[in-house]
Design a protein around this motif. Structure first.
Motif: not given
Length: 314
Positions: A162, A164, A166, A171, A173, A175, A191-192
């Protein structure tokens, strides 16, 4: 940069080859980016074959581009749109996987953006890039024209597992989830909330299983199902597939259910002595009926063959 392998398009009689796209429109990324969430934009594929959904994610001090389209012209167009939205912010580029329509415009970004791939994706591009360029040139003159002068570029940054990014107040991610559709599959979670799934997901299209023996049999259909289970657990609000309309997490379950059906039927028929060709024909017919609103049913045969010869057959 890439080592040359035999082209999957030059298969001998009886071997599966990619569907003919000679009658499709030119594979051009076109139109304005559409904001699907705050700071998250998509240039939609408009259901044109060999055109992906392009992502542009804008933060306070940087922006990330997800996929480029095929060839220099598309790459330049995506870069132009990204620069317009970024308004001077630093640019990053990443790819969901190495396939030509997703990443063969990256040369337009060299020197203009920080390019980030996972290590498996970079290695896969080295091993297969030239062969896939040759294969795609054979799909149609329009595709060949977009690939004129294409050059493969290495990333500026590689990662495993993974990473990240910024962007400032936002943010992202990255993966690594392959092997599934490809060895180097990557998903991007913003941002999920917003998931870019690449060709692990297609909206109202049969999933693309690139099973082209003997040249490329790396698709892992069993693991693909496991990856989709992982993505369901993320419970994203918005899902951007590799191709087709932006939607929500129900798409993940739909694709998972389809692949589960193909795996179960392939295992059943193989256990009863059906040949690979017989299983492919029977399951393709039943899948076309079950998912009658989906485009490109020809890909079911490829998925059957991948399961028939994969780990589920052992």
């Amino acid at each position: 940069m890439c080592q040359t392998e035999p082209s999957p398009h030059t298969a001998t009689a009886g071997e599966p080859t990619p569907p003919d796209r000679a009658d499709a429109p030119p594979p051009r990324v076109q139109g304005e980016p559409i904001e699907v969430a705050e700071g998250v934009f998509v240039i939609p594929d408009n259901r044109v074959p060999i055109v992906p959904n392009i992502g542009i994610v804008v933060g306070n001090h940087a922006a990330l581009v997800i996929d480029t389209g095929i060839g220099q012209r598309n790459g330049r167009y995506v870069l132009e749109q990204a620069r317009r939205l970024a308004s001077g912010r630093r640019l990053f580029l990443t790819l969901t996987h190495f396939h030509p329509e997703h990443g063969f415009g990256a040369q337009a970004f060299k020197g203009a953006a920080t390019i980030v791939y996972n290590a498996a994706q970079r290695a896969e591009l080295h091993r297969k890039g030239a062969a896939y360029a040759d294969m795609f040139r054979g799909l149609s003159p329009a595709v060949a024209a977009e690939l004129e002068g294409v050059q493969f570029v290495d990333p500026d940054v590689t990662y495993t597992g993974e990473a990240e990014v910024d962007l400032g107040g936002r943010t992202v991610l990255l993966r690594e989830v392959g092997p599934a559709h490809t060895v180097g599959d990557q998903v991007v979670l913003v941002d999920d909330r917003v998931l870019f799934g690449g060709d692990l997901l297609e909206t109202r299209m049969f999933p693309i299983a690139p099973y082209f023996p003997p040249h490329d049999t790396d698709v892992d259909a069993d693991r693909w199902i496991s990856v989709l289970d992982q993505l369901l657990a993320l419970d994203p609000e918005i899902v951007v597939p590799g191709h087709g309309e932006v939607t929500d997490a129900t798409l993940i379950r739909e694709v998972r259910d389809y692949l589960g059906y193909v795996r179960a039927e392939t295992t059943r028929l193989r256990g009863r002595g059906a040949t690979e060709d017989e299983a492919a024909e029977r399951i393709s017919e039943s899948a076309r009926s079950r998912w009658s609103t989906w485009d490109h049913p020809e890909w079911t045969s490829f998925a059957v063959r991948a399961f028939y010869n994969g780990s589920s057959a052992v």
